[in-house]
Design a protein around this motif. Structure first.
Motif, PDB file in Angstrom:
ATOM      1  N   VAL A 118       0.767  -1.136  -0.171  1.00  0.00           N
ATOM      2  CA  VAL A 118      -0.047  -0.078   0.010  1.00  0.00           C
ATOM      3  C   VAL A 118       0.789   1.286  -0.025  1.00  0.00           C
ATOM      4  O   VAL A 118       1.764   1.402   1.019  1.00  0.00           O
ATOM      5  N   ALA A 119       0.618   1.977  -0.935  1.00  0.00           N
ATOM      6  CA  ALA A 119       1.428   3.320  -1.051  1.00  0.00           C
ATOM      7  C   ALA A 119       0.449   4.348  -0.642  1.00  0.00           C
ATOM      8  O   ALA A 119      -0.500   4.557  -1.261  1.00  0.00           O
ATOM      9  N   LYS A 120       0.952   5.099   0.139  1.00  0.00           N
ATOM     10  CA  LYS A 120      -0.075   6.472   0.630  1.00  0.00           C
ATOM     11  C   LYS A 120       0.867   7.691   0.605  1.00  0.00           C
ATOM     12  O   LYS A 120       2.023   7.865   0.937  1.00  0.00           O
ATOM     13  N   CYS A 121       0.294   8.647   0.011  1.00  0.00           N
ATOM     14  CA  CYS A 121       0.851  10.204  -0.035  1.00  0.00           C
ATOM     15  C   CYS A 121       0.628  10.656   1.391  1.00  0.00           C
ATOM     16  O   CYS A 121      -0.567  11.087   1.695  1.00  0.00           O
ATOM     17  N   ALA A 127      -4.248   7.303  -1.744  1.00  0.00           N
ATOM     18  CA  ALA A 127      -3.702   5.842  -1.434  1.00  0.00           C
ATOM     19  C   ALA A 127      -3.764   5.148  -2.557  1.00  0.00           C
ATOM     20  O   ALA A 127      -4.771   5.262  -3.545  1.00  0.00           O
ATOM     21  N   SER A 128      -2.948   4.111  -2.786  1.00  0.00           N
ATOM     22  CA  SER A 128      -3.166   2.898  -3.779  1.00  0.00           C
ATOM     23  C   SER A 128      -2.637   1.857  -3.429  1.00  0.00           C
ATOM     24  O   SER A 128      -1.679   1.812  -2.578  1.00  0.00           O
ATOM     25  N   GLN A 129      -2.587   0.746  -4.203  1.00  0.00           N
ATOM     26  CA  GLN A 129      -1.975  -0.592  -3.629  1.00  0.00           C
ATOM     27  C   GLN A 129      -1.316  -1.452  -5.035  1.00  0.00           C
ATOM     28  O   GLN A 129      -1.803  -1.102  -6.203  1.00  0.00           O
ATOM     29  N   ASN A 140       0.596   2.827  -9.474  1.00  0.00           N
ATOM     30  CA  ASN A 140      -1.013   3.023  -9.215  1.00  0.00           C
ATOM     31  C   ASN A 140      -0.882   4.339  -8.456  1.00  0.00           C
ATOM     32  O   ASN A 140      -2.120   5.037  -8.632  1.00  0.00           O
ATOM     33  N   LEU A 141      -0.107   4.689  -7.419  1.00  0.00           N
ATOM     34  CA  LEU A 141      -0.512   5.875  -6.784  1.00  0.00           C
ATOM     35  C   LEU A 141      -0.092   7.049  -7.497  1.00  0.00           C
ATOM     36  O   LEU A 141      -0.818   8.075  -7.447  1.00  0.00           O
ATOM     37  N   LYS A 142       0.694   6.932  -8.494  1.00  0.00           N
ATOM     38  CA  LYS A 142       1.087   8.228  -9.403  1.00  0.00           C
ATOM     39  C   LYS A 142      -0.116   8.559 -10.143  1.00  0.00           C
ATOM     40  O   LYS A 142      -0.278   9.589 -10.531  1.00  0.00           O
ATOM     41  N   GLU A 143      -0.791   7.476 -10.642  1.00  0.00           N
ATOM     42  CA  GLU A 143      -2.060   7.565 -11.536  1.00  0.00           C
ATOM     43  C   GLU A 143      -3.101   8.044 -10.578  1.00  0.00           C
ATOM     44  O   GLU A 143      -3.840   9.281 -11.148  1.00  0.00           O
ATOM     45  N   ALA A 144      -3.315   7.581  -9.464  1.00  0.00           N
ATOM     46  CA  ALA A 144      -4.266   8.144  -8.420  1.00  0.00           C
ATOM     47  C   ALA A 144      -3.728   9.678  -8.036  1.00  0.00           C
ATOM     48  O   ALA A 144      -4.770  10.603  -8.006  1.00  0.00           O
ATOM     49  N   LEU A 145      -2.883  10.006  -8.053  1.00  0.00           N
ATOM     50  CA  LEU A 145      -2.451  11.570  -7.814  1.00  0.00           C
ATOM     51  C   LEU A 145      -2.679  12.414  -9.033  1.00  0.00           C
ATOM     52  O   LEU A 145      -2.902  13.675  -8.724  1.00  0.00           O
TER      53      LEU A 145
END
Length: 67
Positions: free
Chosen positions: A17-20, A26-28, A38-43
């Motif tokens: 789990v990666a959380k800014c 967050a993403s995983q 996945n976190l980069k895309e979510a951000l």
């Protein structure tokens, strides 16, 4: 334009789990690299309608305390 975010990654069972920590997005993923991508895309989605500010650089470490 690019922005550097402060990110924390934790292993949870079979996922990473990666959380800014700057905005709680967050993403995983199954691997650290996948979680980061996945976190980069979510951000990107999180900031698409606004002009984000550069977060303050944060230092994160571990600290062992005898109890």
């Amino acid at each position: 334009m690019s922005i550097k975010y402060n990110v924390m990654i934790q292993k949870e069972e079979n996922w990473y789990v990666a959380k800014c920590i700057d905005n709680n997005v967050a993403s995983q993923g199954k691997t650290i690299e996948e979680a980061m991508q996945n976190l980069k895309e979510a951000l990107k989605l999180y900031t698409q309608d606004e002009k984000p500010e550069q977060p303050k650089e944060t230092f994160i470490t571990t600290l062992e305390v005898a109890i």
